[in-house]
Design a protein around this motif. Structure first.
Motif, PDB file in Angstrom:
ATOM      1  N   MET A 100      44.698  -0.568  71.373  1.00 41.70           N
ATOM      2  CA  MET A 100      43.952   0.682  71.185  1.00 41.70           C
ATOM      3  C   MET A 100      44.221   1.702  72.298  1.00 41.70           C
ATOM      4  SD  MET A 100      41.942   2.565  69.489  1.00 41.70           S
ATOM      5  CE  MET A 100      40.931   1.800  68.258  1.00 41.70           C
ATOM      6  N   ILE A 101      44.541   1.219  73.516  1.00 40.49           N
ATOM      7  CA  ILE A 101      44.769   2.160  74.625  1.00 40.49           C
ATOM      8  C   ILE A 101      46.217   2.624  74.520  1.00 40.49           C
ATOM      9  CG2 ILE A 101      44.495   2.521  77.119  1.00 40.49           C
ATOM     10  CD1 ILE A 101      41.982   1.515  75.579  1.00 40.49           C
ATOM     11  N   ASP A 102      46.484   3.500  73.581  1.00 46.55           N
ATOM     12  CA  ASP A 102      47.862   3.821  73.262  1.00 46.55           C
ATOM     13  C   ASP A 102      48.116   5.315  73.102  1.00 46.55           C
ATOM     14  OD1 ASP A 102      46.358   4.265  71.030  1.00 46.55           O
ATOM     15  OD2 ASP A 102      47.398   2.841  69.744  1.00 46.55           O
ATOM     16  N   GLY A 103      47.169   6.128  73.565  1.00 51.87           N
ATOM     17  CA  GLY A 103      47.362   7.574  73.440  1.00 51.87           C
ATOM     18  C   GLY A 103      47.178   8.075  72.020  1.00 51.87           C
ATOM     19  N   SER A 104      46.644   7.224  71.152  1.00 49.37           N
ATOM     20  CA  SER A 104      46.482   7.614  69.751  1.00 49.37           C
ATOM     21  C   SER A 104      45.220   8.451  69.543  1.00 49.37           C
ATOM     22  CB  SER A 104      46.389   6.351  68.882  1.00 49.37           C
ATOM     23  OG  SER A 104      45.206   5.640  69.209  1.00 49.37           O
ATOM     24  N   GLN A 105      45.152   9.068  68.376  1.00 45.50           N
ATOM     25  CA  GLN A 105      43.940   9.812  68.002  1.00 45.50           C
ATOM     26  C   GLN A 105      42.751   8.865  67.930  1.00 45.50           C
ATOM     27  OE1 GLN A 105      43.532  13.285  67.412  1.00 45.50           O
ATOM     28  NE2 GLN A 105      45.503  13.239  68.469  1.00 45.50           N
ATOM     29  N   ALA A 106      43.018   7.624  67.484  1.00 48.40           N
ATOM     30  CA  ALA A 106      41.926   6.650  67.369  1.00 48.40           C
ATOM     31  C   ALA A 106      41.326   6.341  68.743  1.00 48.40           C
ATOM     32  CB  ALA A 106      42.442   5.369  66.713  1.00 48.40           C
ATOM     33  N   HIS A 107      42.203   6.205  69.747  1.00 45.59           N
ATOM     34  CA  HIS A 107      41.700   5.945  71.111  1.00 45.59           C
ATOM     35  C   HIS A 107      40.877   7.137  71.598  1.00 45.59           C
ATOM     36  CE1 HIS A 107      42.610   5.546  75.678  1.00 45.59           C
ATOM     37  NE2 HIS A 107      41.456   4.997  75.394  1.00 45.59           N
ATOM     38  N   LYS A 108      41.425   8.324  71.401  1.00 43.87           N
ATOM     39  CA  LYS A 108      40.713   9.536  71.843  1.00 43.87           C
ATOM     40  C   LYS A 108      39.340   9.636  71.168  1.00 43.87           C
ATOM     41  CE  LYS A 108      41.366  13.566  70.043  1.00 43.87           C
ATOM     42  NZ  LYS A 108      42.040  14.795  69.562  1.00 43.87           N
ATOM     43  N   THR A 109      39.334   9.400  69.862  1.00 41.48           N
ATOM     44  CA  THR A 109      38.059   9.487  69.134  1.00 41.48           C
ATOM     45  C   THR A 109      37.074   8.465  69.671  1.00 41.48           C
ATOM     46  OG1 THR A 109      39.234  10.217  67.166  1.00 41.48           O
ATOM     47  CG2 THR A 109      37.001   9.371  66.829  1.00 41.48           C
ATOM     48  N   LEU A 110      37.578   7.253  69.966  1.00 40.99           N
ATOM     49  CA  LEU A 110      36.683   6.189  70.445  1.00 40.99           C
ATOM     50  C   LEU A 110      36.045   6.563  71.785  1.00 40.99           C
ATOM     51  CD1 LEU A 110      35.566   3.283  70.068  1.00 40.99           C
ATOM     52  CD2 LEU A 110      37.535   2.498  71.408  1.00 40.99           C
ATOM     53  N   PHE A 111      36.871   6.991  72.773  1.00 42.41           N
ATOM     54  CA  PHE A 111      36.250   7.225  74.082  1.00 42.41           C
ATOM     55  C   PHE A 111      35.428   8.512  74.118  1.00 42.41           C
ATOM     56  CE2 PHE A 111      38.946  10.421  76.071  1.00 42.41           C
ATOM     57  CZ  PHE A 111      40.263  10.153  75.703  1.00 42.41           C
ATOM     58  N   CYS A 112      35.831   9.491  73.315  1.00 44.39           N
ATOM     59  CA  CYS A 112      35.034  10.741  73.288  1.00 44.39           C
ATOM     60  C   CYS A 112      33.743  10.542  72.499  1.00 44.39           C
ATOM     61  CB  CYS A 112      35.838  11.877  72.663  1.00 44.39           C
ATOM     62  SG  CYS A 112      37.180  12.467  73.690  1.00 44.39           S
ATOM     63  N   GLN A 113      33.882   9.944  71.313  1.00 44.07           N
ATOM     64  CA  GLN A 113      32.705   9.812  70.448  1.00 44.07           C
ATOM     65  C   GLN A 113      31.680   8.853  71.048  1.00 44.07           C
ATOM     66  OE1 GLN A 113      32.959  11.966  67.714  1.00 44.07           O
ATOM     67  NE2 GLN A 113      30.735  11.698  67.854  1.00 44.07           N
ATOM     68  N   THR A 114      32.185   7.789  71.724  1.00 44.81           N
ATOM     69  CA  THR A 114      31.260   6.871  72.405  1.00 44.81           C
ATOM     70  C   THR A 114      30.446   7.644  73.435  1.00 44.81           C
ATOM     71  OG1 THR A 114      32.739   4.997  72.120  1.00 44.81           O
ATOM     72  CG2 THR A 114      31.114   4.807  73.879  1.00 44.81           C
ATOM     73  N   PHE A 115      31.145   8.488  74.187  1.00 41.92           N
ATOM     74  CA  PHE A 115      30.460   9.261  75.234  1.00 41.92           C
ATOM     75  C   PHE A 115      29.429  10.215  74.614  1.00 41.92           C
ATOM     76  CE2 PHE A 115      29.858  12.640  78.284  1.00 41.92           C
ATOM     77  CZ  PHE A 115      29.722  11.931  79.472  1.00 41.92           C
ATOM     78  N   ILE A 116      29.845  10.901  73.563  1.00 37.91           N
ATOM     79  CA  ILE A 116      28.953  11.880  72.923  1.00 37.91           C
ATOM     80  C   ILE A 116      27.744  11.179  72.298  1.00 37.91           C
ATOM     81  CG2 ILE A 116      28.803  13.524  70.993  1.00 37.91           C
ATOM     82  CD1 ILE A 116      31.861  14.131  71.635  1.00 37.91           C
ATOM     83  N   ASP A 117      27.991  10.061  71.625  1.00 38.61           N
ATOM     84  CA  ASP A 117      26.901   9.364  70.914  1.00 38.61           C
ATOM     85  C   ASP A 117      25.893   8.728  71.861  1.00 38.61           C
ATOM     86  OD1 ASP A 117      28.122  10.074  68.576  1.00 38.61           O
ATOM     87  OD2 ASP A 117      29.010   8.102  68.167  1.00 38.61           O
ATOM     88  N   THR A 118      26.314   8.418  73.101  1.00 36.66           N
ATOM     89  CA  THR A 118      25.396   7.747  74.028  1.00 36.66           C
ATOM     90  C   THR A 118      24.724   8.734  74.981  1.00 36.66           C
ATOM     91  OG1 THR A 118      27.301   7.227  75.449  1.00 36.66           O
ATOM     92  CG2 THR A 118      26.529   5.482  73.964  1.00 36.66           C
ATOM     93  N   HIS A 119      24.977  10.022  74.784  1.00 34.00           N
ATOM     94  CA  HIS A 119      24.278  11.044  75.598  1.00 34.00           C
ATOM     95  C   HIS A 119      22.807  11.051  75.212  1.00 34.00           C
ATOM     96  CE1 HIS A 119      23.290  14.846  77.530  1.00 34.00           C
ATOM     97  NE2 HIS A 119      22.786  15.260  76.387  1.00 34.00           N
ATOM     98  N   ARG A 120      21.931  11.024  76.226  1.00 34.97           N
ATOM     99  CA  ARG A 120      20.490  11.035  75.947  1.00 34.97           C
ATOM    100  C   ARG A 120      19.898  12.360  76.385  1.00 34.97           C
ATOM    101  NH1 ARG A 120      17.934   5.517  78.166  1.00 34.97           N
ATOM    102  NH2 ARG A 120      16.073   6.623  77.520  1.00 34.97           N
ATOM    103  N   PRO A 121      19.292  13.085  75.431  1.00 34.30           N
ATOM    104  CA  PRO A 121      18.684  14.360  75.831  1.00 34.30           C
ATOM    105  C   PRO A 121      17.336  14.110  76.521  1.00 34.30           C
ATOM    106  CG  PRO A 121      18.478  14.014  73.456  1.00 34.30           C
ATOM    107  CD  PRO A 121      19.198  12.822  73.998  1.00 34.30           C
ATOM    108  N   PHE A 122      17.153  14.642  77.696  1.00 40.56           N
ATOM    109  CA  PHE A 122      15.844  14.616  78.367  1.00 40.56           C
ATOM    110  C   PHE A 122      15.819  15.679  79.452  1.00 40.56           C
ATOM    111  CE2 PHE A 122      18.372  11.645  80.953  1.00 40.56           C
ATOM    112  CZ  PHE A 122      18.072  12.050  82.237  1.00 40.56           C
ATOM    113  N   GLU A 123      14.640  16.072  79.821  1.00 42.95           N
ATOM    114  CA  GLU A 123      14.475  17.041  80.908  1.00 42.95           C
ATOM    115  C   GLU A 123      13.912  16.311  82.115  1.00 42.95           C
ATOM    116  OE1 GLU A 123      15.290  20.218  81.208  1.00 42.95           O
ATOM    117  OE2 GLU A 123      16.210  20.099  79.222  1.00 42.95           O
ATOM    118  N   PRO A 124      14.495  16.497  83.307  1.00 41.60           N
ATOM    119  CA  PRO A 124      13.992  15.788  84.490  1.00 41.60           C
ATOM    120  C   PRO A 124      12.492  15.965  84.716  1.00 41.60           C
ATOM    121  CG  PRO A 124      16.093  16.802  84.992  1.00 41.60           C
ATOM    122  CD  PRO A 124      15.724  17.259  83.605  1.00 41.60           C
ATOM    123  N   ALA A 125      11.973  17.174  84.471  1.00 42.58           N
ATOM    124  CA  ALA A 125      10.543  17.423  84.738  1.00 42.58           C
ATOM    125  C   ALA A 125       9.643  16.621  83.799  1.00 42.58           C
ATOM    126  CB  ALA A 125      10.245  18.910  84.609  1.00 42.58           C
TER     127      ALA A 125
END
Ligand SMILES: [Fe+2]
Ligand SMILES: [Fe+2]
Length: 285
Positions: free
Chosen positions: A1-26
């Motif tokens: 999978m670590i091969d510069g493919s679109q699938a690799h890019k989608t995996l590491f970007c989408q994982t990052f985007i999907d695990t973002h948690r919205p919150f406000e520090p205050a």
């Protein structure tokens, strides 16, 4: 999978985007602290450096995201910029809430270039590895009340996501540019760490030309060991490795993870005999 493919890019970007948690520090459940707990927080030596480093990171990553053409990478990077800015806001919220005054370090903003983002990425790999270790030691001695520990966990988990995104992104970029040959990747990674160590050392060296310049958090160089009694280099490195394994276990197994520092620490732990000299004294020597 670590091969510069679109699938690799989608995996590491989408994982990052999907695990973002919205919150406000205050809006986080900040606990009421007694004077003793506040004094403990106040005694931690790296707040002002951490605050300045997070502000600089928020600015630089956000500005770099705006320059990137690929829409998916751009989205992920923009979210990382949001998270770095939020780390600065979270620290500022904590310091204000508990009336902890820290020196206001001047932030010399790093230009938003690919080179600076790569340098920043390797610095994050170093800072997060040692940060995991220090936080693990702090948890062991219950330095913070559990509610505060939970809030710091949020930040460390985000840093684990950042370094995972970074090592996948940099491998993807090298492969896309025809530089994916493994020995080259290894040499480029080693060089990235050497540059990062040099920048951190320059920032915190006593004779640094510009002591206000801030690149990374540089936990190890900021006297964090003074928080703990009887910590040894072995117990510290073991805590770093445990922390690394704990936070990385939350990342998908199919993504690559930073390995250089944890492997070096495991090697040192395996070959260097145990000794009892506290790290705090070793640092002072
Ligand atoms: Fe951060
Ligand atoms: Fe980060």
């Amino acid at each position: 999978m670590i091969d510069g493919s679109q699938a690799h890019k989608t995996l590491f970007c989408q994982t990052f985007i999907d695990t973002h948690r919205p919150f406000e520090p205050a809006e986080l459940p900040w606990p009421q602290l007694d004077e003793r707990s506040i004094d403990r927080l106040r005694s931690i030596p790296f707040w002002s450096v951490a605050l300045a480093a997070e502000r600089n990171a928020g600015y630089m990553v956000t500005a770099y995201a705006a320059k990137v053409d690929d829409p998916l990478i751009k989205r992920a990077l923009a979210l990382q910029g949001v998270e770095e800015t939020r780390h600065a806001n979270l620290l500022a919220e904590m310091l204000e809430r508990y009336h902890i005054d820290v020196a206001d370090k001047t932030v010399s903003r790093s230009p938003a270039t690919k080179r600076n983002f790569i340098d920043f990425g390797y610095e994050e790999c170093i800072d997060s590895f040692f940060g995991f270790g220090i936080f693990g030691l702090a948890k062991q001695i219950q330095l913070f009340v559990p509610e505060l520990t939970d809030i710091f966990e949020l930040v460390l988990l985000e840093e684990a996501r950042h370094v995972t995104f970074f090592v996948n992104w940099v491998a993807y970029e090298r492969i896309r540019h025809g530089l994916g040959w493994r020995p080259f990747q290894g040499a480029a990674t080693a060089l990235g760490y050497v540059r990062a160590v040099k920048r951190i050392a320059t920032t915190f060296a006593p004779r640094a030309e510009d002591k206000k310049r801030v690149q990374g958090v540089g936990f190890g160089a900021e006297g964090a060991f003074s928080l703990f009694e009887d910590v040894t280099w072995r117990s510290f490195l073991a805590s770093c490795v445990r922390g690394h394994e704990h936070y990385m276990s939350a990342m998908p197994a199919s993504l690559i993870k930073p390995t250089l520092l944890p492997n070096a620490a495991r090697f040192a732990l395996a070959i260097v005999p145990a000794w009892r000299k506290p790290a705090s004294r070793a640092t002072a020597a």
